[in-house]
Enzyme design. Structure first.
Site, short mmCIF file in Angstrom:
data_model
loop_
_atom_site.label_atom_id
_atom_site.label_comp_id
_atom_site.label_asym_id
_atom_site.label_seq_id
_atom_site.Cartn_x
_atom_site.Cartn_y
_atom_site.Cartn_z
CG ASP A 223 -1.98 -1.27 1.23
OD1 ASP A 223 -2.36 -1.46 -0.01
OD2 ASP A 223 -2.16 -1.51 2.27
CG LEU A 224 2.70 4.58 -3.21
CD1 LEU A 224 4.08 4.33 -3.10
CD2 LEU A 224 2.32 5.42 -4.55
CG ASP A 225 4.25 7.00 0.04
OD1 ASP A 225 5.28 6.63 0.12
OD2 ASP A 225 3.61 7.74 -0.95
CD GLU A 226 -2.63 4.14 2.01
OE1 GLU A 226 -3.32 3.31 2.54
OE2 GLU A 226 -3.27 5.06 1.08
#
Length: 282
Positions: A223-226
């Site tokens: 989950d990109l940047d999460e």
């Protein structure tokens, strides 16, 4: 001669965990130096970090705790503090986080060993060479990404890296790579997401008159940047600051947040709690 170790564990929260752990350490002649614990009332899960001195070997300690773990459903790890975390740093063209990490390591302020640096650009080779650290240029295109990521994993194996640090590495990583390095890869980015995406986020933020800028260091997931957040840093700004001022201050807070996250990981002070982290700082 005694050595210093760190035990980290998590298990379902129930009475007697601390007593069982401290009792086992006492029976094996260990001396507790630091002990911290936290019970998550929502997840009903218990987390603990114990730093102690012992004359036993790491294998002997692991065998002792392996006998205790099933009773409490423990997931535990043991670390020898004499063994430094080995890190592979990934970077693109921005040099501030890489330079900060290299300086902190050389100055004895960060308890890791930077085994190597890899980049999709050749620009920062002179910087790493000035610190005597090997540099690997791994160019990437959408078509070559699988092969380039295989080269990254090969470097992780080559250096026996315990940790991968994305020091402003401006590439989206595949789900496969994220899975293979789960809990072992830390990223840093500005905290304007999701409001200000894409190019020149500080200029976008300046145009909207923001009053706080910040940075987030987190474990990398698909989950990109999460991924689970380890550390965040902020700085207050006002109407007198230019967009360039905001960008310069942003570089500072990125360095601070990343350095603390890497330090806490290297000192085994970060435990995963689902999508969150439990931090046991000094």
């Amino acid at each position: 001669m005694s050595a210093e170790y760190v035990l980290t564990l998590s298990c379902p929260d129930r009475p007697g965990v601390v007593a069982a752990v401290s009792g086992l350490l006492a029976r094996h002649g260990c001396n507790i130096i630091e002990s911290q614990q936290f019970g998550d009332p929502v997840a009903v899960r218990f987390f603990m970090r114990v730093q102690f001195a012992a004359e036993l070997s790491l294998d002997e300690l692991r065998a002792a705790f392996a006998g205790l773990a099933p009773e409490f459903g423990m997931e535990f790890q043991l670390f020898d503090l004499a063994v430094r975390t080995r890190a592979l740093v990934l970077v693109s063209k921005f040099d501030h986080c890489l330079n900060d990490l290299l300086y902190r390591v050389r100055s004895g302020l960060l308890p890791i060993e930077i085994a190597g640096v890899a980049s999709n650009h050749p620009d920062l080779r002179p910087l790493t060479q000035s610190y005597g650290v090997e540099y690997h240029h791994l160019p990437v295109t959408p078509e070559t990404k699988p092969r380039q990521e295989a080269e990254i994993l090969a470097l992780v194996d080559h250096y026996q890296a315990d940790l991968v640090v994305l020091a402003r590495y401006m590439q989206v990583l595949s789900e496969d790579l994220c899975a293979k390095l789960a809990g072992r890869m830390i990223n840093i980015h500005h905290s304007f997401l999701p409001s200000f995406k894409g190019a020149k986020p500080y200029h976008q933020a300046h145009a909207r008159g923001v009053k706080l800028i910040g940075a987030t260091a987190h474990y990398v997931t698909a989950d990109l940047d999460e991924g689970p957040i380890i550390e965040q840093e902020v700085a207050r700004v006002n109407h007198t600051h230019s967009a360039e001022d905001l960008a310069a201050m942003g570089r500072d807070v990125e360095c601070q947040a990343l350095a603390r996250a890497v330090r806490w990981h290297a000192e085994h002070r970060v435990l995963l709690d689902g999508h969150k982290t439990v931090i046991f700082p000094r």
